[in-house]
Design an enzyme around this catalytic site. Sequence first.
Site, short mmCIF file in Angstrom:
data_model
loop_
_atom_site.label_atom_id
_atom_site.label_comp_id
_atom_site.label_asym_id
_atom_site.label_seq_id
_atom_site.Cartn_x
_atom_site.Cartn_y
_atom_site.Cartn_z
N ASP A 35 95.31 43.41 -59.55
CA ASP A 35 96.26 43.60 -60.66
C ASP A 35 96.05 44.94 -61.38
O ASP A 35 96.81 45.27 -62.27
CB ASP A 35 96.19 42.43 -61.66
CG ASP A 35 94.79 42.15 -62.18
OD1 ASP A 35 93.82 42.36 -61.43
OD2 ASP A 35 94.66 41.72 -63.34
N HIS A 36 95.05 45.69 -60.96
CA HIS A 36 94.81 47.00 -61.58
C HIS A 36 95.08 48.17 -60.64
O HIS A 36 95.04 49.31 -61.07
CB HIS A 36 93.39 47.08 -62.14
CG HIS A 36 93.19 46.16 -63.30
ND1 HIS A 36 93.13 46.59 -64.61
CD2 HIS A 36 93.10 44.79 -63.35
CE1 HIS A 36 93.00 45.54 -65.41
NE2 HIS A 36 92.98 44.45 -64.67
N HIS A 59 82.22 42.93 -66.31
CA HIS A 59 83.23 42.17 -65.57
C HIS A 59 82.60 41.61 -64.29
O HIS A 59 81.44 41.86 -64.02
CB HIS A 59 84.41 43.10 -65.29
CG HIS A 59 85.69 42.39 -64.95
ND1 HIS A 59 86.12 41.27 -65.60
CD2 HIS A 59 86.65 42.67 -64.02
CE1 HIS A 59 87.28 40.88 -65.07
NE2 HIS A 59 87.62 41.71 -64.11
N ASP A 92 88.99 45.46 -67.46
CA ASP A 92 88.71 44.11 -67.91
C ASP A 92 87.25 43.99 -68.33
O ASP A 92 86.38 44.58 -67.71
CB ASP A 92 88.96 43.12 -66.77
CG ASP A 92 90.43 43.05 -66.34
OD1 ASP A 92 91.26 43.67 -66.99
OD2 ASP A 92 90.71 42.39 -65.33
N HIS A 138 96.54 42.46 -71.31
CA HIS A 138 96.01 41.70 -70.17
C HIS A 138 96.07 40.20 -70.45
O HIS A 138 95.10 39.45 -70.29
CB HIS A 138 94.56 42.14 -69.86
CG HIS A 138 94.10 41.76 -68.48
ND1 HIS A 138 93.44 40.58 -68.22
CD2 HIS A 138 94.23 42.37 -67.30
CE1 HIS A 138 93.16 40.51 -66.92
NE2 HIS A 138 93.63 41.58 -66.34
N HIS A 170 88.92 49.16 -61.93
CA HIS A 170 88.17 48.33 -60.99
C HIS A 170 89.10 47.83 -59.90
O HIS A 170 90.32 47.99 -59.98
CB HIS A 170 87.45 47.18 -61.70
CG HIS A 170 88.35 46.14 -62.30
ND1 HIS A 170 89.29 46.43 -63.28
CD2 HIS A 170 88.46 44.79 -62.09
CE1 HIS A 170 89.92 45.31 -63.63
NE2 HIS A 170 89.44 44.31 -62.92
N HIS A 173 90.15 44.89 -58.81
CA HIS A 173 90.95 43.68 -58.79
C HIS A 173 92.40 44.13 -58.64
O HIS A 173 92.84 45.08 -59.31
CB HIS A 173 90.77 42.86 -60.08
CG HIS A 173 89.49 42.05 -60.07
ND1 HIS A 173 88.81 41.69 -61.20
CD2 HIS A 173 88.77 41.55 -59.02
CE1 HIS A 173 87.73 40.99 -60.86
NE2 HIS A 173 87.69 40.89 -59.55
ZN LIG Z 1 89.63 42.12 -63.31
#
Ligand SMILES: [Zn+2]
Length: 299
Positions: free
Chosen positions: A62-63, A138, A208, A266, A58, A60
């Site tokens: 941090d991914h 999510h 997530d 995570h 996805h 976000h």
């Molecule tokens: Zn996320």
Amino acid sequence: VKILGSSGALPAYNRHPTSLIVNQNERLFMVDCGEGTQMRLADFDVKKGKINHIFISHLHGDHYFGLLGLVMSYTLLNRTSTLHLYGPPQLDDMLNMHIGPWRNEMPYKLEFHPTQALKVETLFEDDQLTVETILLDHRIPTTGFLFKEKLLPRKMIKEKIDLYNIPFIEIPKIKAGADYILENGEVIYNNELTTSPKAPKSFAYCSDTAFNPPMFQQIRDADLLYHEATFTEDQEEAAQKKYHSTTKQAALTAKEINAQKLIIGHFSAKYKDLNPLLQEAIEYFPNTHLAVEGTEFHV
Ligand SMILES: [Zn+2]
């Protein structure tokens, strides 16, 4: 499965944003690519040239914030083999914003495969393996990934080919399970001619996500489950609000789907010591392990 990054949104205590490598018969697949992932590849001696498929869960940061650097490094290293990238449609737009002007001049082809979070899809398939999306719960459209090996044909015992003078044309049938009949009518049973292939293995990546029972049927009996556990049990309300999971929820998921082994990851930046998270999860699912960076989990 090799862990490159195990942190939640913020890097903390020398933990880095999410990424891992799936090695299936020496073929490397990357799952998520948080900031700094290419440095982690170097730290843990992963040959980045062997990665041909990258799956992004996805959008976000941090991914996927590590993706651009990696894509550019491949250009500088004169990569020539096609790199397949799977992720939400907007990921391609974002890449184009940065590399658009010279995307066609790169020494390799960057082939984008859009994912969607409404129905399960097969993203990759060959004679050994399939990779499917898993629909996660999510704040924004998010998919996990289910790696499933295929059941390989039975293995022919070479000496038996000579012993019974078996013509090559018969071998595919025998590998598929057929017996062999000699000219005199004698039946040689398949289990004398072949050995069983190794059992196919599966790995489910779920990050997530909030606690997500609708996916249970799809990932049932997974040999290895990676499930996010951003928070400890006492933070269930916070987890729910942010569409993340607690240790207990990750462990109950593993228990419910009858997984062999659970990796939790995570982790929120609020936890310096991860042992309390591990202890909580173990209460519900004993075969739980922390996603310690650099650790390899064998399936
Ligand atoms: Zn996320």
